[in-house]
Scaffold this active site. Structure first.
Site, PDB file in Angstrom:
ATOM      1  N   ASP A 129      14.669  -1.082   4.936  1.00 36.09           N
ATOM      2  CA  ASP A 129      13.204  -0.939   4.897  1.00 36.09           C
ATOM      3  C   ASP A 129      12.666  -0.868   6.328  1.00 36.09           C
ATOM      4  OD1 ASP A 129      13.113  -1.143   2.135  1.00 36.09           O
ATOM      5  OD2 ASP A 129      12.527  -3.251   2.117  1.00 36.09           O
ATOM      6  N   ARG A 180      13.666   7.643   3.091  1.00 36.55           N
ATOM      7  CA  ARG A 180      12.581   7.327   2.146  1.00 36.55           C
ATOM      8  C   ARG A 180      11.274   7.484   2.922  1.00 36.55           C
ATOM      9  NH1 ARG A 180      12.192   1.293   1.018  1.00 36.55           N
ATOM     10  NH2 ARG A 180      13.732   1.549  -0.646  1.00 36.55           N
TER      11      ARG A 180
HETATM   12  P1  FDA Z   1      -2.177   4.621  -1.918  1.00 33.34           P
HETATM   13  O1  FDA Z   1      -2.261   3.300  -1.248  1.00 33.34           O
HETATM   14  O2  FDA Z   1      -3.110   5.687  -1.513  1.00 33.34           O
HETATM   15  O3  FDA Z   1      -2.290   4.362  -3.482  1.00 33.34           O
HETATM   16  C1  FDA Z   1      -2.333   5.432  -4.418  1.00 33.34           C
HETATM   17  C2  FDA Z   1      -2.550   4.824  -5.801  1.00 33.34           C
HETATM   18  O4  FDA Z   1      -1.427   4.020  -6.169  1.00 33.34           O
HETATM   19  C3  FDA Z   1      -3.738   3.852  -5.886  1.00 33.34           C
HETATM   20  O5  FDA Z   1      -4.915   4.550  -6.136  1.00 33.34           O
HETATM   21  C4  FDA Z   1      -3.309   2.949  -7.025  1.00 33.34           C
HETATM   22  O6  FDA Z   1      -3.515   3.592  -8.268  1.00 33.34           O
HETATM   23  C5  FDA Z   1      -1.818   2.849  -6.842  1.00 33.34           C
HETATM   24  N1  FDA Z   1      -1.463   1.680  -5.993  1.00 33.34           N
HETATM   25  C6  FDA Z   1      -1.001   1.702  -4.711  1.00 33.34           C
HETATM   26  N2  FDA Z   1      -0.729   0.455  -4.274  1.00 33.34           N
HETATM   27  C7  FDA Z   1      -1.042  -0.372  -5.306  1.00 33.34           C
HETATM   28  C8  FDA Z   1      -0.984  -1.782  -5.478  1.00 33.34           C
HETATM   29  N3  FDA Z   1      -0.557  -2.569  -4.491  1.00 33.34           N
HETATM   30  N4  FDA Z   1      -1.377  -2.286  -6.649  1.00 33.34           N
HETATM   31  C9  FDA Z   1      -1.792  -1.501  -7.665  1.00 33.34           C
HETATM   32  N5  FDA Z   1      -1.872  -0.148  -7.569  1.00 33.34           N
HETATM   33  C10 FDA Z   1      -1.497   0.410  -6.397  1.00 33.34           C
HETATM   34  N6  FDA Z   1       6.045   0.390   3.345  1.00 33.34           N
HETATM   35  C11 FDA Z   1       6.556   0.141   4.567  1.00 33.34           C
HETATM   36  O7  FDA Z   1       5.805   0.028   5.533  1.00 33.34           O
HETATM   37  N7  FDA Z   1       7.918  -0.005   4.715  1.00 33.34           N
HETATM   38  C12 FDA Z   1       8.781   0.148   3.686  1.00 33.34           C
HETATM   39  O8  FDA Z   1      10.000   0.017   3.881  1.00 33.34           O
HETATM   40  C13 FDA Z   1       8.250   0.427   2.399  1.00 33.34           C
HETATM   41  N8  FDA Z   1       9.063   0.590   1.310  1.00 33.34           N
HETATM   42  C14 FDA Z   1       8.525   1.033   0.121  1.00 33.34           C
HETATM   43  C15 FDA Z   1       9.364   1.372  -0.946  1.00 33.34           C
HETATM   44  C16 FDA Z   1       8.834   1.945  -2.098  1.00 33.34           C
HETATM   45  C17 FDA Z   1       9.760   2.336  -3.215  1.00 33.34           C
HETATM   46  C18 FDA Z   1       7.435   2.165  -2.201  1.00 33.34           C
HETATM   47  C19 FDA Z   1       6.827   2.814  -3.410  1.00 33.34           C
HETATM   48  C20 FDA Z   1       6.604   1.782  -1.171  1.00 33.34           C
HETATM   49  C21 FDA Z   1       7.117   1.210  -0.013  1.00 33.34           C
HETATM   50  N9  FDA Z   1       6.291   0.830   1.037  1.00 33.34           N
HETATM   51  C22 FDA Z   1       6.849   0.549   2.260  1.00 33.34           C
HETATM   52  C23 FDA Z   1       4.838   0.675   0.813  1.00 33.34           C
HETATM   53  C24 FDA Z   1       4.043   1.907   1.214  1.00 33.34           C
HETATM   54  O9  FDA Z   1       4.025   2.031   2.606  1.00 33.34           O
HETATM   55  C25 FDA Z   1       2.593   1.809   0.706  1.00 33.34           C
HETATM   56  O10 FDA Z   1       1.962   0.709   1.297  1.00 33.34           O
HETATM   57  C26 FDA Z   1       2.457   1.689  -0.796  1.00 33.34           C
HETATM   58  O11 FDA Z   1       3.354   2.533  -1.454  1.00 33.34           O
HETATM   59  C27 FDA Z   1       1.023   2.046  -1.282  1.00 33.34           C
HETATM   60  O12 FDA Z   1       0.717   3.347  -0.905  1.00 33.34           O
HETATM   61  P2  FDA Z   1       0.733   4.619  -1.882  1.00 33.34           P
HETATM   62  O13 FDA Z   1       1.632   5.633  -1.285  1.00 33.34           O
HETATM   63  O14 FDA Z   1       1.070   4.232  -3.263  1.00 33.34           O
HETATM   64  O15 FDA Z   1      -0.711   5.249  -1.753  1.00 33.34           O
END
Ligand code: FDA
Length: 318
Positions: A129, A180
């Site tokens: 990560d 990723r």
């Molecule tokens: P965004 O924040 O724009 O959210 C889009 C939509 O997703 C929201 O409108 C909501 O519907 C839903 N959503 C998102 N977060 C939510 C929550 N917490 N609760 C409920 N609904 C939510 N980061 C990092 O810095 N280092 C890493 O190693 C990783 N590893 C990682 C692995 C995997 C498999 C995932 C999916 C994510 C990560 N992340 C991460 C976290 C990533 O950086 C990010 O903070 C989250 O995925 C939230 O961003 P979105 O891309 O979902 O978009």
């Protein structure tokens, strides 16, 4: 404002003591499989029945004693054995500050080497990560050094909010790393990171295109059928607009669904996870488990402050 406050609180020891109440623990269960490895394995079995792959994270970060880094190393060795011997469509994700990155880089590298060597013997992939921006260079240096030793089963994470990411991806893909792509979950300042959601989203689309183009050109870019090794391109987001854009790009490049993987977090958008799997995309759920859930939980709150309501409802139930 609220996002920054929540991310600051994620690092506060006193907030942590206050929050580790029964109510907060109950609320955290939405995002965390449970305190034990057996809880995580239970989640893996359930998700597998729905056609979903998994990656397991033994929670913990920023250890302050090398003894704790050794305990985490042992936990990961047990995890890798359990996944391999259970024949599960899963791999592991870990954080280098849990293995002592901030205390002693050599010791951290040697912990990761032990886990990666055993994982390689068991044909298991490990995803390192990415943490806050101060950890990016040391994390990538350690991953590169171990890859140069022949440990090709290590993948990395790239954050779209960092300005540097396009250059990092370019080099990492040429070096053969599986990536990723995420938006980024930490609090980063203007000199290193985009500050607005629209800028991060636009960069996410650009970087996804960069990775998919590479995946389309490289013959060996797919994941393994048993679900342990992901493709070169792993797109980790719950953002439907980003996902639609990635699907469009893949279509344009004639990259079939099996040539990329979508990844999401345990407890977030399970409907979307199933929808993507039903279209034939390998879809992997990141399943955290363990007792050190507080900073992870706070990052989930910071991503979507509406989740605070969920926490408060649990407190009200006391
Ligand atoms: P965004 O924040 O724009 O959210 C889009 C939509 O997703 C929201 O409108 C909501 O519907 C839903 N959503 C998102 N977060 C939510 C929550 N917490 N609760 C409920 N609904 C939510 N980061 C990092 O810095 N280092 C890493 O190693 C990783 N590893 C990682 C692995 C995997 C498999 C995932 C999916 C994510 C990560 N992340 C991460 C976290 C990533 O950086 C990010 O903070 C989250 O995925 C939230 O961003 P979105 O891309 O979902 O978009």
């Amino acid at each position: 404002m609220l996002r920054s406050a929540l991310l600051r609180l994620s690092r506060s020891q006193s907030a942590r003591r206050l929050a580790e109440s029964a109510a907060a623990r109950r609320a955290a269960r939405r995002f965390v499989a449970g305190p034990r490895l057996a809880d995580a394995l239970g989640a893996v079995h359930q998700l597998r029945q729905k056609g979903l792959f998994t990656t397991l994270d033994h929670l913990g970060e920023n250890v302050t004693r090398l003894e704790d880094a050794e305990v985490a190393t042992q936990a990961y060795l047990s995890l890798v054995e359990a996944l391999a011997h259970g024949g599960l469509p899963s791999n592991a994700s870990l954080k280098l500050t849990q293995l002592g990155l901030r205390l002693d880089r050599q010791a951290c590298a040697s912990h990761l080497r032990r886990i990666a060597q055993r994982a390689a013997e068991l044909h298991m992939f490990l995803r390192v990560d990415m943490e806050d921006s101060s950890a990016v260079d040391p994390t990538l240096e350690i991953c590169r050094a171990l890859r140069a030793e022949g440990l090709a089963n290590l993948g990395v994470v790239i954050q779209a909010y960092l300005y540097r990411s396009q250059a990092d991806i370019d080099l990492l893909l040429r070096e053969g790393f599986r990536i990723r792509l995420v938006k980024g979950a930490y609090q980063e300042a203007e000199p290193v990171a985009f500050q607005s959601k629209s800028q991060v989203d636009a960069n996410f689309d650009t970087l996804a295109w960069q990775i998919l183009q590479h995946a389309q050109r490289v013959p060996d870019s797919w994941g393994s059928k048993d679900g342990r090794v992901p493709p070169i391109a792993a797109i980790a987001t719950h953002d439907e607009l980003r996902i639609t854009q990635v699907e469009r790009h893949a279509h344009q490049l004639r990259l079939p669904p099996a040539g990329l993987e979508f990844q999401m977090l345990y407890g977030i958008r399970p409907d979307l996870q199933l929808a993507l799997a039903s279209k034939g995309y390998p879809t992997r759920v990141y399943v955290p488990y363990g007792t050190e859930w507080f900073p992870y939980f706070m990052r989930r709150l910071a991503e979507r402050p509406a989740n605070l309501g969920f926490l408060l409802r649990n407190v009200a139930r006391l």
